[in-house]
Design a protein around this motif. Structure first.
Motif, PDB file in Angstrom:
ATOM      1  N   ASP A 160      19.432  25.382 -25.280  1.00  0.00           N
ATOM      2  CA  ASP A 160      18.457  24.644 -25.874  1.00  0.00           C
ATOM      3  C   ASP A 160      18.376  23.159 -25.318  1.00  0.00           C
ATOM      4  O   ASP A 160      17.203  22.613 -25.274  1.00  0.00           O
ATOM      5  CB  ASP A 160      18.967  24.785 -27.272  1.00  0.00           C
ATOM      6  CG  ASP A 160      18.281  25.883 -28.108  1.00  0.00           C
ATOM      7  OD1 ASP A 160      17.626  26.823 -27.511  1.00  0.00           O
ATOM      8  OD2 ASP A 160      18.601  25.845 -29.398  1.00  0.00           O
ATOM      9  N   PRO A 161      19.499  22.529 -24.908  1.00  0.00           N
ATOM     10  CA  PRO A 161      19.231  21.035 -24.367  1.00  0.00           C
ATOM     11  C   PRO A 161      18.627  21.108 -23.032  1.00  0.00           C
ATOM     12  O   PRO A 161      17.925  20.129 -22.713  1.00  0.00           O
ATOM     13  CB  PRO A 161      20.862  20.642 -24.325  1.00  0.00           C
ATOM     14  CG  PRO A 161      21.516  21.438 -25.492  1.00  0.00           C
ATOM     15  CD  PRO A 161      20.998  22.605 -25.420  1.00  0.00           C
ATOM     16  N   LYS A 162      18.835  21.938 -22.395  1.00  0.00           N
ATOM     17  CA  LYS A 162      18.372  22.178 -21.171  1.00  0.00           C
ATOM     18  C   LYS A 162      16.794  22.530 -21.156  1.00  0.00           C
ATOM     19  O   LYS A 162      15.918  21.846 -20.425  1.00  0.00           O
ATOM     20  CB  LYS A 162      18.839  23.196 -20.176  1.00  0.00           C
ATOM     21  CG  LYS A 162      20.319  23.006 -19.856  1.00  0.00           C
ATOM     22  CD  LYS A 162      20.956  24.003 -18.883  1.00  0.00           C
ATOM     23  CE  LYS A 162      22.434  23.611 -18.707  1.00  0.00           C
ATOM     24  NZ  LYS A 162      23.194  24.191 -17.655  1.00  0.00           N
ATOM     25  N   ILE A 163      16.453  23.194 -22.117  1.00  0.00           N
ATOM     26  CA  ILE A 163      15.112  23.684 -22.220  1.00  0.00           C
ATOM     27  C   ILE A 163      14.339  22.190 -22.759  1.00  0.00           C
ATOM     28  O   ILE A 163      13.126  21.869 -22.428  1.00  0.00           O
ATOM     29  CB  ILE A 163      14.733  24.649 -23.431  1.00  0.00           C
ATOM     30  CG1 ILE A 163      15.087  25.851 -22.701  1.00  0.00           C
ATOM     31  CG2 ILE A 163      13.140  24.844 -23.583  1.00  0.00           C
ATOM     32  CD1 ILE A 163      15.192  27.140 -23.434  1.00  0.00           C
ATOM     33  N   ALA A 164      15.005  21.397 -23.618  1.00  0.00           N
ATOM     34  CA  ALA A 164      14.448  20.327 -24.284  1.00  0.00           C
ATOM     35  C   ALA A 164      14.157  19.280 -22.928  1.00  0.00           C
ATOM     36  O   ALA A 164      13.172  18.616 -22.819  1.00  0.00           O
ATOM     37  CB  ALA A 164      15.325  19.655 -25.457  1.00  0.00           C
ATOM     38  N   GLN A 165      15.271  19.319 -22.029  1.00  0.00           N
ATOM     39  CA  GLN A 165      15.005  18.538 -20.889  1.00  0.00           C
ATOM     40  C   GLN A 165      13.988  18.797 -20.208  1.00  0.00           C
ATOM     41  O   GLN A 165      12.977  18.086 -19.706  1.00  0.00           O
ATOM     42  CB  GLN A 165      16.438  18.615 -20.303  1.00  0.00           C
ATOM     43  CG  GLN A 165      16.428  17.754 -18.887  1.00  0.00           C
ATOM     44  CD  GLN A 165      17.467  18.045 -17.985  1.00  0.00           C
ATOM     45  OE1 GLN A 165      18.587  18.823 -18.167  1.00  0.00           O
ATOM     46  NE2 GLN A 165      17.748  17.037 -16.826  1.00  0.00           N
ATOM     47  N   LEU A 166      13.748  20.069 -19.827  1.00  0.00           N
ATOM     48  CA  LEU A 166      12.611  20.570 -19.197  1.00  0.00           C
ATOM     49  C   LEU A 166      11.100  20.170 -19.784  1.00  0.00           C
ATOM     50  O   LEU A 166      10.390  19.696 -19.062  1.00  0.00           O
ATOM     51  CB  LEU A 166      12.553  22.149 -19.028  1.00  0.00           C
ATOM     52  CG  LEU A 166      11.559  22.972 -18.251  1.00  0.00           C
ATOM     53  CD1 LEU A 166      11.850  22.724 -17.036  1.00  0.00           C
ATOM     54  CD2 LEU A 166      11.890  24.585 -18.780  1.00  0.00           C
ATOM     55  N   ARG A 167      11.119  20.301 -21.125  1.00  0.00           N
ATOM     56  CA  ARG A 167       9.902  19.877 -21.788  1.00  0.00           C
ATOM     57  C   ARG A 167       9.837  18.190 -21.628  1.00  0.00           C
ATOM     58  O   ARG A 167       8.627  18.005 -21.391  1.00  0.00           O
ATOM     59  CB  ARG A 167       9.915  20.026 -23.313  1.00  0.00           C
ATOM     60  CG  ARG A 167       9.752  21.821 -23.442  1.00  0.00           C
ATOM     61  CD  ARG A 167       9.723  22.003 -25.107  1.00  0.00           C
ATOM     62  NE  ARG A 167       9.710  23.316 -25.383  1.00  0.00           N
ATOM     63  CZ  ARG A 167      10.404  24.124 -25.813  1.00  0.00           C
ATOM     64  NH1 ARG A 167      11.527  23.466 -26.110  1.00  0.00           N
ATOM     65  NH2 ARG A 167      10.268  25.431 -26.039  1.00  0.00           N
ATOM     66  N   PHE A 196      16.009  22.773 -10.681  1.00  0.00           N
ATOM     67  CA  PHE A 196      17.482  23.431 -10.380  1.00  0.00           C
ATOM     68  C   PHE A 196      18.555  22.372 -10.352  1.00  0.00           C
ATOM     69  O   PHE A 196      19.490  22.438 -11.079  1.00  0.00           O
ATOM     70  CB  PHE A 196      17.395  24.109  -8.990  1.00  0.00           C
ATOM     71  CG  PHE A 196      18.941  24.548  -8.292  1.00  0.00           C
ATOM     72  CD1 PHE A 196      19.547  25.768  -8.901  1.00  0.00           C
ATOM     73  CD2 PHE A 196      19.179  23.853  -7.446  1.00  0.00           C
ATOM     74  CE1 PHE A 196      20.737  26.092  -8.415  1.00  0.00           C
ATOM     75  CE2 PHE A 196      20.455  24.433  -6.860  1.00  0.00           C
ATOM     76  CZ  PHE A 196      21.047  25.617  -7.311  1.00  0.00           C
ATOM     77  N   PHE A 197      18.283  21.318  -9.607  1.00  0.00           N
ATOM     78  CA  PHE A 197      19.419  20.355  -9.528  1.00  0.00           C
ATOM     79  C   PHE A 197      19.803  19.419 -10.555  1.00  0.00           C
ATOM     80  O   PHE A 197      20.706  19.024 -10.946  1.00  0.00           O
ATOM     81  CB  PHE A 197      19.029  19.584  -8.419  1.00  0.00           C
ATOM     82  CG  PHE A 197      19.607  20.093  -6.887  1.00  0.00           C
ATOM     83  CD1 PHE A 197      20.891  20.323  -6.520  1.00  0.00           C
ATOM     84  CD2 PHE A 197      18.315  20.239  -6.058  1.00  0.00           C
ATOM     85  CE1 PHE A 197      20.774  20.842  -5.318  1.00  0.00           C
ATOM     86  CE2 PHE A 197      18.833  20.888  -4.821  1.00  0.00           C
ATOM     87  CZ  PHE A 197      20.059  21.160  -4.432  1.00  0.00           C
ATOM     88  N   SER A 198      18.697  19.366 -11.565  1.00  0.00           N
ATOM     89  CA  SER A 198      18.658  18.559 -12.711  1.00  0.00           C
ATOM     90  C   SER A 198      19.054  19.122 -13.718  1.00  0.00           C
ATOM     91  O   SER A 198      19.554  18.603 -14.927  1.00  0.00           O
ATOM     92  CB  SER A 198      17.364  17.851 -13.027  1.00  0.00           C
ATOM     93  OG  SER A 198      16.978  17.108 -11.959  1.00  0.00           O
ATOM     94  N   THR A 199      19.350  20.432 -13.887  1.00  0.00           N
ATOM     95  CA  THR A 199      19.438  21.255 -14.917  1.00  0.00           C
ATOM     96  C   THR A 199      20.962  21.876 -14.969  1.00  0.00           C
ATOM     97  O   THR A 199      21.382  22.702 -15.990  1.00  0.00           O
ATOM     98  CB  THR A 199      18.560  22.212 -15.503  1.00  0.00           C
ATOM     99  OG1 THR A 199      18.256  23.154 -14.478  1.00  0.00           O
ATOM    100  CG2 THR A 199      17.067  21.555 -15.947  1.00  0.00           C
TER     101      THR A 199
END
Length: 187
Positions: free
Chosen positions: A167-174, A82-85
């Motif tokens: 998309d960039p947030k999903i890439a960060q999650l991965r 939550f805090f990082s995205t």
């Protein structure tokens, strides 16, 4: 309208707002242990419909209700995602989304949850040079957002907002949390 803080066996439900609900909705759906995700409006008193909430006059935030198994996904990991995205140091704004409906907010159902969320904010502050402005608010009535807002990214990944913001947030999650991704996470 439901009381969203229900414990179903070992499951737990939290309600978080980090700007547009489409972002956190898409991220939560990819995490292990998440059983249910709903885009919701809460925290206000005015009409809980998209047009009114977007006008910024209802007091409601766009938020996401996440039901998860804390035995599989620790709450601390969910809070870290939550805090990082999103930018929890930005008041009432996430990127191009501006207004109180896009505030960074964590809703608590009781004193124990409030204490837990205060600790999560304190822990997250160590990763930011600017003060976190995420607010804690008591969880009131939760209103489910319109059907077109549920799993928006999953249904419309080609929309510009999804490609340029989500998309960039999903890439960060991965990249950052691969061990917490669900086995059936979409590519």
């Amino acid at each position: 309208m439901t009381d969203s803080h229900q414990h179903q066996g070992a499951l737990r439900t939290v309600v978080l707002g980090s700007g547009c609900f489409w972002c956190l909705d898409s991220l939560a759906r990819r995490l292990k242990g998440v059983e249910r995700v709903r885009s919701v409006y809460t925290g206000g008193t005015g009409p809980a419909v998209y047009e009114a909430v977007c006008a910024g006059t209802t007091g409601h935030a766009e938020a996401v209700e996440i039901t998860f198994d804390p035995g599989v996904l620790p709450a601390e990991v969910l809070y870290e995602v939550f805090f990082s995205t999103h930018d929890p140091t930005s008041l009432n704004r996430q990127g191009g989304d501006v207004g109180p409906q896009y505030r960074s907010v964590m809703f608590y159902a009781d004193d124990a949850e409030r204490t837990e969320l205060e600790q999560a904010i304190s822990a997250a502050q160590q990763s930011f040079s600017r003060p976190i402005v995420t607010v804690l608010e008591p969880l009131g009535t939760v209103h489910e957002a319109e059907p077109e807002h549920q799993d928006f990214y999953g249904r419309r990944p080609g929309v510009g907002y999804c490609q340029f913001v989500i998309d960039p947030k999903i890439a960060q999650l991965r990249r950052r949390w691969p061990q917490w991704l669900a086995e059936d996470t979409p590519a």
